[in-house]
Design a protein around this motif. Structure first.
Motif: not given
Length: 85
Positions: A3-26
């Motif tokens: 189970t993953l907690s994910v912080k999503v930023v839509p409408g970005a210039s390109r799609s990518a997994v940014v990395g971990w922000l504490g317990e959430a994946l950006k």
């Protein structure tokens, strides 16, 4: 099952997994936040990053929120975190 907690930023210039922000994946996705396009893009991106089929990745909570809970079948929490790091 992971189970993953994910912080999503839509409408970005390109799609990518940014990395971990504490317990959430950006995660950034190029898709706009309308009619589920960003959610579908997040699921596809995570399936590719985790090397699992798309059907193994599901949105559990937060369909209209930037904070989402994603379930990944076939991986433990530790294995999913290792593959995303």
């Amino acid at each position: 099952m992971a189970t993953l907690s994910v912080k999503v930023v839509p409408g970005a210039s390109r799609s990518a997994v940014v990395g971990w922000l504490g317990e959430a994946l950006k995660v950034r996705v190029a898709a706009p936040p309308e009619r589920g396009k960003a959610n579908a893009a997040v699921l596809a991106l995570l399936a590719e990053a985790l090397d699992v089929p798309e059907r193994a990745v599901a949105l559990v909570a937060g369909p209209a929120s930037p904070r989402k809970t994603i379930r990944v079948e076939g991986l433990s929490d530790a294995e999913a975190r290792r593959r995303l790091s």
